[in-house]
Motif scaffolding. Structure first.
Motif, mmCIF file in Angstrom:
data_model
loop_
_atom_site.group_PDB
_atom_site.id
_atom_site.type_symbol
_atom_site.label_atom_id
_atom_site.label_comp_id
_atom_site.label_asym_id
_atom_site.label_seq_id
_atom_site.Cartn_x
_atom_site.Cartn_y
_atom_site.Cartn_z
ATOM 1 N N PRO A 280 0.760 -1.237 0.060
ATOM 2 C CA PRO A 280 -0.007 0.079 0.044
ATOM 3 C C PRO A 280 0.745 1.237 -0.162
ATOM 4 C CG PRO A 280 0.077 -0.736 2.167
ATOM 5 C CD PRO A 280 0.835 -1.865 1.444
ATOM 6 N N PHE A 281 2.099 1.287 -0.501
ATOM 7 C CA PHE A 281 2.989 2.350 -0.209
ATOM 8 C C PHE A 281 3.229 2.723 -1.685
ATOM 9 C CE2 PHE A 281 4.343 -1.004 2.573
ATOM 10 C CZ PHE A 281 4.002 -0.276 3.881
ATOM 11 N N MET A 282 3.934 3.758 -1.999
ATOM 12 C CA MET A 282 4.416 4.529 -2.983
ATOM 13 C C MET A 282 3.248 4.912 -4.103
ATOM 14 S SD MET A 282 7.665 5.015 -3.043
ATOM 15 C CE MET A 282 8.940 4.707 -2.089
ATOM 16 N N TYR A 283 2.342 5.655 -3.398
ATOM 17 C CA TYR A 283 1.295 6.265 -4.353
ATOM 18 C C TYR A 283 1.586 6.915 -5.430
ATOM 19 C CZ TYR A 283 -2.808 9.029 -5.642
ATOM 20 O OH TYR A 283 -3.801 9.645 -6.059
ATOM 21 N N PRO A 284 1.288 6.595 -6.650
ATOM 22 C CA PRO A 284 1.843 7.465 -7.520
ATOM 23 C C PRO A 284 0.958 8.727 -7.807
ATOM 24 C CG PRO A 284 0.488 5.743 -8.536
ATOM 25 C CD PRO A 284 0.637 5.503 -7.087
ATOM 26 N N ASN A 285 1.546 9.838 -7.190
ATOM 27 C CA ASN A 285 0.648 11.046 -7.310
ATOM 28 C C ASN A 285 0.872 11.701 -8.638
ATOM 29 O OD1 ASN A 285 -0.581 13.589 -6.405
ATOM 30 N ND2 ASN A 285 1.149 14.339 -5.524
ATOM 31 N N THR A 286 0.064 11.515 -9.520
ATOM 32 C CA THR A 286 0.089 12.040 -10.942
ATOM 33 C C THR A 286 -0.253 13.601 -10.857
ATOM 34 O OG1 THR A 286 -2.198 11.537 -11.217
ATOM 35 C CG2 THR A 286 -0.467 9.750 -11.990
ATOM 36 N N ARG A 287 -0.742 14.151 -9.746
ATOM 37 C CA ARG A 287 -0.813 15.757 -9.674
ATOM 38 C C ARG A 287 0.422 16.354 -9.197
ATOM 39 N NH1 ARG A 287 -6.741 14.189 -7.125
ATOM 40 N NH2 ARG A 287 -8.066 14.317 -9.020
ATOM 41 N N ALA A 288 1.620 15.616 -8.891
ATOM 42 C CA ALA A 288 2.574 16.306 -8.441
ATOM 43 C C ALA A 288 3.143 17.516 -9.279
ATOM 44 C CB ALA A 288 3.806 15.356 -8.237
ATOM 45 N N SER A 289 3.449 18.507 -8.563
ATOM 46 C CA SER A 289 3.752 19.689 -9.467
ATOM 47 C C SER A 289 5.056 19.695 -10.267
ATOM 48 C CB SER A 289 3.849 21.067 -8.359
ATOM 49 O OG SER A 289 5.020 20.838 -7.722
ATOM 50 N N LYS A 290 5.838 19.052 -9.892
ATOM 51 C CA LYS A 290 7.192 18.849 -10.722
ATOM 52 C C LYS A 290 7.011 17.628 -11.553
ATOM 53 C CE LYS A 290 9.561 21.928 -8.457
ATOM 54 N NZ LYS A 290 10.840 21.570 -7.691
ATOM 55 N N LEU A 291 5.937 17.120 -12.054
ATOM 56 C CA LEU A 291 5.803 15.929 -12.854
ATOM 57 C C LEU A 291 5.388 16.739 -14.206
ATOM 58 C CD1 LEU A 291 5.780 12.831 -12.846
ATOM 59 C CD2 LEU A 291 3.184 13.038 -12.969
ATOM 60 N N PRO A 292 6.388 16.549 -15.159
ATOM 61 C CA PRO A 292 6.275 17.142 -16.434
ATOM 62 C C PRO A 292 4.981 16.888 -17.294
ATOM 63 C CG PRO A 292 8.526 15.863 -16.107
ATOM 64 C CD PRO A 292 7.583 15.473 -15.324
#
Length: 319
Positions: free
Chosen positions: A245-257
């Protein structure tokens, strides 16, 4: 923008009334064709799944996750992972390992090692580990970690089963130990979070590297993203996992291109945002991770999915 105004993404993932649940599932199944992916690392023995594991596994399958490897990180969780592999045959496979953090438990109770050896011999157990060294935290002393790591290397060689290795801030010591052993089975550096320079040392030894949703957190110019962008990590050495249940992929992260964000399909976002959170990631998030990797590598998601699935099938002998 009005703080109360929803973005288009937020509209897609807004809560759905219970009466529309069946319709949502139907719509999702016809939204896009599935990627075929294999999750080589999910911690489904975690108590966060104790109430709805059947639903978690079914969602993963609906999302395109064909097979799941459930990690054993202690004698207890290795035994539970094996049990799950028998409840969900041909979907779940298990591993048997002592995580570096848990090394002291074997040092304090040596007899429990024989339980791990017995579990590791099961046909459904397809790898030894996660094992290795972790110097970022002091749950177990380095000497205890080294001792139990070496025992697991010996076990993997004897059983000829692949090694899943966890390493944090300990590469020099880890490589020194590995280099002492001959005839090592395939080695997978799982959940890699290091630098491109560190990755090269693993790749030079023909090790495999698995990636997680950590991609969203990596903001460095020398880390995981660089590995993908400059082609340092070839597809034939790549595996993917959720580490749920770890390492949720935060696709809204500000630094994600932006080109990476737009490379994630609506279907993958629906599964990710409806069923996964920072508190509890699920294997159904894996297609989104594969699509992010593909965007960084400037390859098609199908190509990355096919390559990583093939690597997993070959390495672990999954049927």
């Amino acid at each position: 923008m009005d703080p109360n105004q929803q973005t288009p993404q937020e509209t897609v993932v807004a809560p759905v009334a219970p009466l529309l649940e069946d319709q949502l599932e139907l719509d999702m199944k016809h939204c896009f064709e599935n990627l075929i992916v294999i999750d080589v690392g999910a911690n489904l023995t975690n108590k966060k799944y104790s109430r709805d594991l059947d639903s978690v596994v079914q969602r993963a399958r609906d999302a395109g996750v064909q097979k799941l490897m459930v990690h054993g990180t202690s004698v207890k969780s290795s035994k539970e992972a094996l049990r799950l592999s028998r409840i969900y045959p041909d979907i779940i496979y298990s591993t048997a390992g002592i995580h570096p953090h848990d090394s002291k438990s074997i040092v304090e109770e040596p007899a429990t090692w024989f339980d791990l050896e017995h579990i590791a011999q099961a046909q459904e157990c397809v790898a030894i580990g996660p094992c290795g060294l972790d110097y970022q935290r002091d749950f177990s002393e380095p000497d205890a970690q080294k001792q139990i790591f070496a025992k697991q290397l010996q076990l993997a060689i004897r059983l000829n089963k692949p090694l899943l290795i966890h390493e944090r801030s300990a590469q020099l010591d880890l490589l020194e130990i590995l280099d002492k052993f001959e005839n090592l089975p395939p080695v997978i550096i799982r959940g890699f979070m290091g630098t491109a320079e560190e990755a090269l040392k693993y790749l030079e030894r023909r090790f495999y590297i698995s990636l997680t949703g950590y991609l969203c957190k990596d903001k460095s110019d020398t880390g995981v993203r660089r590995l993908l962008e400059d082609g340092t990590l070839p597809l034939d050495r790549l595996l993917v996992e959720t580490d749920a249940p770890f390492m949720y992929p935060n696709t809204r992260a500000s630094k994600l291109p932006q080109h990476v964000k737009t490379g994630i399909t609506e279907r993958s976002l629906l599964y990710l945002h409806r069923y996964c959170t920072f508190q509890r990631n699920e294997p159904c998030s894996l297609p989104a991770i594969v699509e992010m990797i593909a965007a960084f590598m400037k390859k098609s998601p199908d190509e990355v999915a096919l390559a990583t699935a093939f690597n997993a099938l070959k390495l672990f002998g999954l049927s």
